[in-house]
Design an enzyme around this catalytic site. Structure first.
Site, mmCIF file in Angstrom:
data_model
loop_
_atom_site.group_PDB
_atom_site.id
_atom_site.type_symbol
_atom_site.label_atom_id
_atom_site.label_comp_id
_atom_site.label_asym_id
_atom_site.label_seq_id
_atom_site.Cartn_x
_atom_site.Cartn_y
_atom_site.Cartn_z
ATOM 1 N N GLU A 103 0.816 -1.216 0.000
ATOM 2 C CA GLU A 103 0.000 0.000 0.000
ATOM 3 C C GLU A 103 0.846 1.260 0.000
ATOM 4 O OE1 GLU A 103 -2.920 1.807 -0.799
ATOM 5 O OE2 GLU A 103 -3.913 0.260 0.403
ATOM 6 N N ASP B 281 9.923 9.940 -9.191
ATOM 7 C CA ASP B 281 9.099 9.439 -8.094
ATOM 8 C C ASP B 281 7.637 9.323 -8.530
ATOM 9 O OD1 ASP B 281 8.566 8.889 -5.137
ATOM 10 O OD2 ASP B 281 7.365 10.697 -5.430
ATOM 11 N N LYS C 235 5.185 5.767 -9.281
ATOM 12 C CA LYS C 235 3.848 5.562 -8.721
ATOM 13 C C LYS C 235 2.820 5.336 -9.832
ATOM 14 C CE LYS C 235 5.039 8.335 -4.676
ATOM 15 N NZ LYS C 235 4.886 9.636 -3.976
#
Length: 362
Positions: free
Chosen positions: A141, A220, A224
């Site tokens: 998660e 980054d 994701k």
């Protein structure tokens, strides 16, 4: 009563690891469920464990004389634990990420915020999830949005038969802070300052990495987006498979240090100012947005001019905001918003995954 989970932690003394250990005694488990037992702890050059798998204490890690185990040796050691075993990887280490299939094949569950495991080239993703079984689980998660329920929300949408058409939002607390400060949605009496000044303030406040280029390159956010795209069913090969707009001026890509980069960044303020000015002319604000277009199998990361009244424009501080557009939710997206960075909230996400694994293995 079920057996207690044997818990191994890599990266036990970093920011997330320390917050995880501090909060571990506070987790709430179902009645009669035994609490997990720490049997292995590690930091960069120290490991702590007992050959008989008896519990260890974090206070003893600094003075430990336990022989260092390689990742294959650690997998072998953990695989013969008398109890179900969970490995928590609180690092961003690529070599640890690449060892996940080995641990899973050794019947060891994985919990981690490590983005590299799930955004590396597609073969590693496939190897990880092909090794998952009913007793060797993977939860990650916190690899997107720290403690925000982003991956679990997406998984719930997909597994309940909804059709996700698009995912977009602000996935970086750093980028959120920079643009919410540089180009606020509401007019302010005082000027927010030049782009380089705001980057400098963010660096001084700890909102950026020690070298701000590690945030400004967009990688980054790209990682994701890869993770969410894959969770939504897209076979994205890697972060090099789609456009990523770097905010590092080309002339500064070869700067020898973070200090040199920051010294020369003011020379490039005009470019960012022009983005803001153009957006303002259109009644919009500029934001750094990640997009996963599931219907058209496209991913993109970069600057967007968004409407003033949109959820993304209205963000405050360093919050993340992710919009899920689906057939079920129609024209109004399901929105997840909140703190998407920080040791405590990241550790909370890891702990929540641990509780889920304990419940499933118990």
């Amino acid at each position: 009563m079920s057996k207690p989970i044997s818990l191994a932690i890599i990266g036990a003394t970093g920011g997330v690891g320390s917050a995880f250990l501090a909060a571990l005694p506070s987790i709430v488990l179902p009645p009669s469920t035994p609490r997990p037992q720490l049997i292995f702890l590690s930091r960069s050059k120290k490991q702590l464990y007992n050959k008989d798998y008896s519990p260890v204490s974090p206070e003893d890690l600094a003075s430990s004389s336990s022989p260092l185990l390689s990742l294959p040796d650690l997998a072998k050691y953990l695989s013969t634990s008398p109890n179900p075993t969970v490995l928590v990887d609180n690092t961003s280490d690529q070599s640890v990420a690449e060892a996940y299939p080995l641990f899973l094949k050794s019947n060891i569950s994985i919990i981690t915020p490590n983005k590299k495991a799930f955004s590396s080239p597609l073969p590693l993703w496939n190897a990880i999830f092909s090794a998952v079984t009913r007793t060797a689980l993977v939860y990650h998660e916190s690899s997107v949005g720290a403690g925000l329920p982003i991956i679990s929300t997406l998984n719930d949408l997909v597994r309940t038969g909804d059709q996700v058409t698009r995912i977009e939002g602000v996935f970086s607390g750093t980028m959120s802070f920079l643009f919410n400060t540089f180009a606020p949605a509401s007019e302010s009496a005082s000027s927010p300052g030049k782009w380089s000044e705001i980057v400098g303030k963010a660096k001084a406040a700890g909102y950026t990495e020690p070298d701000p280029r590690d945030d400004l390159n967009g990688m980054d956010v790209a990682r994701k987006c890869v993770i969410l795209a894959r969770c939504a069913g897209l076979k994205v090969e890697s972060t090099s498979s789609f456009p990523i707009q770097s905010l590092i001026p080309s002339a500064l890509e070869s700067a020898s240090s973070a200090d040199e980069f920051m010294q020369k960044l003011p020379n490039h303020d005009d470019e960012m100012e022009s983005y803001k000015t153009e957006a303002k002319k259109q009644g919009k604000v500029v934001r750094y947005v990640g997009k996963v277009d599931v219907e058209n199998n496209k991913v993109s990361v970069g600057l967007e001019m968004v409407d003033q009244g949109s959820p993304i424009a209205g963000l405050k501080g360093s919050d993340n905001l992710i919009c899920f557009y689906t057939k079920r939710y129609g024209s109004n997206p399901l929105v997840v918003q909140g703190a998407g960075a920080g040791n405590e909230v990241t550790a909370m996400g890891v702990l929540a995954d641990l509780v889920k694994v304990i419940e499933r293995l118990g």
